[in-house]
Write a protein that holds these residues in place. Structure first.
Motif, PDB file in Angstrom:
ATOM      1  N   LYS A 115       0.704  -1.366   0.000  1.00  0.00           N
ATOM      2  CA  LYS A 115      -0.156   0.040  -0.030  1.00  0.00           C
ATOM      3  C   LYS A 115       0.823   1.154   0.018  1.00  0.00           C
ATOM      4  N   ILE A 116       0.361   2.319  -0.588  1.00  0.00           N
ATOM      5  CA  ILE A 116       0.965   3.640  -0.404  1.00  0.00           C
ATOM      6  C   ILE A 116       0.059   4.544   0.226  1.00  0.00           C
ATOM      7  N   GLY A 117       0.794   4.949   1.178  1.00  0.00           N
ATOM      8  CA  GLY A 117      -0.084   5.944   2.113  1.00  0.00           C
ATOM      9  C   GLY A 117       0.553   7.378   1.757  1.00  0.00           C
ATOM     10  N   CYS A 118       1.718   7.457   2.539  1.00  0.00           N
ATOM     11  CA  CYS A 118       2.113   9.068   2.059  1.00  0.00           C
ATOM     12  C   CYS A 118       2.982   9.346   0.872  1.00  0.00           C
ATOM     13  N   ASP A 119       3.561   8.313   0.602  1.00  0.00           N
ATOM     14  CA  ASP A 119       4.846   8.313  -0.720  1.00  0.00           C
ATOM     15  C   ASP A 119       5.899   9.147  -0.436  1.00  0.00           C
ATOM     16  N   ARG A 120       6.110   9.377   1.032  1.00  0.00           N
ATOM     17  CA  ARG A 120       7.592  10.056   1.257  1.00  0.00           C
ATOM     18  C   ARG A 120       7.904   9.579   2.582  1.00  0.00           C
ATOM     19  N   ALA A 121       8.129   8.307   2.687  1.00  0.00           N
ATOM     20  CA  ALA A 121       8.924   7.879   3.649  1.00  0.00           C
ATOM     21  C   ALA A 121       8.454   8.123   5.410  1.00  0.00           C
ATOM     22  N   GLU A 122       7.220   8.346   5.539  1.00  0.00           N
ATOM     23  CA  GLU A 122       6.632   8.704   6.784  1.00  0.00           C
ATOM     24  C   GLU A 122       5.765   7.588   7.481  1.00  0.00           C
ATOM     25  N   CYS A 123       5.075   6.822   6.613  1.00  0.00           N
ATOM     26  CA  CYS A 123       4.021   6.017   7.294  1.00  0.00           C
ATOM     27  C   CYS A 123       4.292   4.512   7.443  1.00  0.00           C
ATOM     28  N   GLY A 124       5.248   3.994   6.391  1.00  0.00           N
ATOM     29  CA  GLY A 124       5.608   2.670   6.586  1.00  0.00           C
ATOM     30  C   GLY A 124       4.499   1.555   5.755  1.00  0.00           C
ATOM     31  N   ALA A 125       3.353   2.063   5.200  1.00  0.00           N
ATOM     32  CA  ALA A 125       2.440   1.386   4.355  1.00  0.00           C
ATOM     33  C   ALA A 125       3.114   0.548   3.285  1.00  0.00           C
ATOM     34  N   CYS A 126       4.060   0.969   2.797  1.00  0.00           N
ATOM     35  CA  CYS A 126       4.834   0.507   1.667  1.00  0.00           C
ATOM     36  C   CYS A 126       5.912  -0.534   2.008  1.00  0.00           C
ATOM     37  N   THR A 127       6.067  -1.030   3.182  1.00  0.00           N
ATOM     38  CA  THR A 127       7.301  -1.487   3.713  1.00  0.00           C
ATOM     39  C   THR A 127       7.277  -3.016   2.882  1.00  0.00           C
TER      40      THR A 127
ATOM     41  N   GLN B 230      12.430  -1.906   4.492  1.00  0.00           N
ATOM     42  CA  GLN B 230      12.463  -0.809   3.633  1.00  0.00           C
ATOM     43  C   GLN B 230      11.085  -0.113   3.122  1.00  0.00           C
ATOM     44  N   TYR B 231      11.320   1.099   3.158  1.00  0.00           N
ATOM     45  CA  TYR B 231      10.084   1.715   2.489  1.00  0.00           C
ATOM     46  C   TYR B 231      10.162   1.958   1.080  1.00  0.00           C
ATOM     47  N   SER B 232       9.270   0.926   0.330  1.00  0.00           N
ATOM     48  CA  SER B 232       9.520   0.949  -1.189  1.00  0.00           C
ATOM     49  C   SER B 232       9.310   2.178  -1.778  1.00  0.00           C
ATOM     50  N   CYS B 233       8.469   3.052  -1.218  1.00  0.00           N
ATOM     51  CA  CYS B 233       8.126   4.616  -2.051  1.00  0.00           C
ATOM     52  C   CYS B 233       9.343   5.395  -1.919  1.00  0.00           C
ATOM     53  N   SER B 234      10.509   4.994  -1.312  1.00  0.00           N
ATOM     54  CA  SER B 234      11.599   5.755  -1.407  1.00  0.00           C
ATOM     55  C   SER B 234      12.758   5.161  -1.697  1.00  0.00           C
TER      56      SER B 234
HETATM   57  S1  FES Z   1       3.929   5.087   1.548  1.00  0.00           S
HETATM   58 FE1  FES Z   1       4.432   6.015   3.477  1.00  0.00          FE
HETATM   59  S2  FES Z   1       6.276   5.382   3.835  1.00  0.00           S
HETATM   60 FE2  FES Z   1       6.092   4.527   2.030  1.00  0.00          FE
END
Ligand code: FES
Ligand code: FES
Length: 208
Positions: free
Chosen positions: A88-100, A108-112
């Motif tokens: 999942k993508i929540g913040c798309d900037r390494a803040e929420c961890g949804a994309c781990t 790792q945060y895959s959005c970053s």
């Molecule tokens: S989408 Fe929130 S940390 Fe990647």
């Protein structure tokens, strides 16, 4: 009257338990939009310049060949091109961890992460947790039995963050696990139940 068990308002008429199980097992529920503010980013962003290059990625034990832009994130590649929408993508900037995801067993945060940077590394997403015969991973089982998640949007990220943490500390205290996965946020904010489910899952893992 509550329709929690009849599933009257759930996709496909699922009960709440079936709904959450599908999210925990593979994040397969499709939400109409992101539950978090910010870009939902299922596919690659518009790019200026650069050309796609064919890469081979090791994802959930399989070699996957995919065309990737130079500035494409791993979250974009996995969700938008490889169809692994459990991530999942929540913040798309390494803040929420949804994309781990796990990269060589490290959360790792895959959005970053740029996809190009993980060539030759071992990538694990939530789809790779359960066995091929459908048997849930012990962490998934613990989370499901404790009904740890409400909407389940954050579940794939929490499961992978926990799995990565347990590789460094297989028998954590509740406080240690809470600290170990503190990089993951839950919008529904029932952290107590999440921890209870993940602690039960950790105990199942130790039992083997
Ligand atoms: S989408 Fe929130 S940390 Fe990647
Ligand atoms: S965001 Fe809903 S259960 Fe975590």
């Amino acid at each position: 009257m509550c329709d929690c068990e009849t599933g009257a308002n759930r996709p496909g008429g699922m009960t709440r338990r079936q709904f959450i199980k599908s999210v925990i097992a593979a994040g397969v529920v499709s939400f109409s939009g992101s539950l978090f503010a910010g870009p939902a980013g299922a596919g690659p962003k518009a790019t200026s310049g650069g050309v796609e290059r064919l890469l081979t990625l090791n994802v959930n034990g399989q070699q996957r060949r995919v065309d990737v832009m130079p500035n494409e994130t791993l979250a974009q590649t996995l969700r938008g091109k490889l169809g692994l929408t459990g991530l999942k993508i929540g913040c798309d900037r390494a803040e929420c961890g949804a994309c781990t995801v796990l990269i060589d067993d490290v959360p790792q945060y895959s959005c970053s992460l740029l996809t190009h940077s993980v060539r030759g590394r071992k990538i694990l997403t939530v789809e790779g947790l359960a066995r091929a015969d459908g048997t849930l991973h012990p962490l998934q089982r613990g989370a499901l039995e404790e009904q740890a998640f409400q909407c389940g949007y954050c579940a794939p990220g929490f499961l992978l963050a926990t799995l990565g943490y347990l590789k460094t500390n297989p028998a954590p205290t509740r406080q240690e696990l809470a600290h170990g996965i503190s990089g993951n946020l839950c919008r529904c904010q029932d952290y107590d139940k999440i921890l209870t489910g993940l602690m039960r899952g950790a105990a199942y893992m130790r039992e083997g």
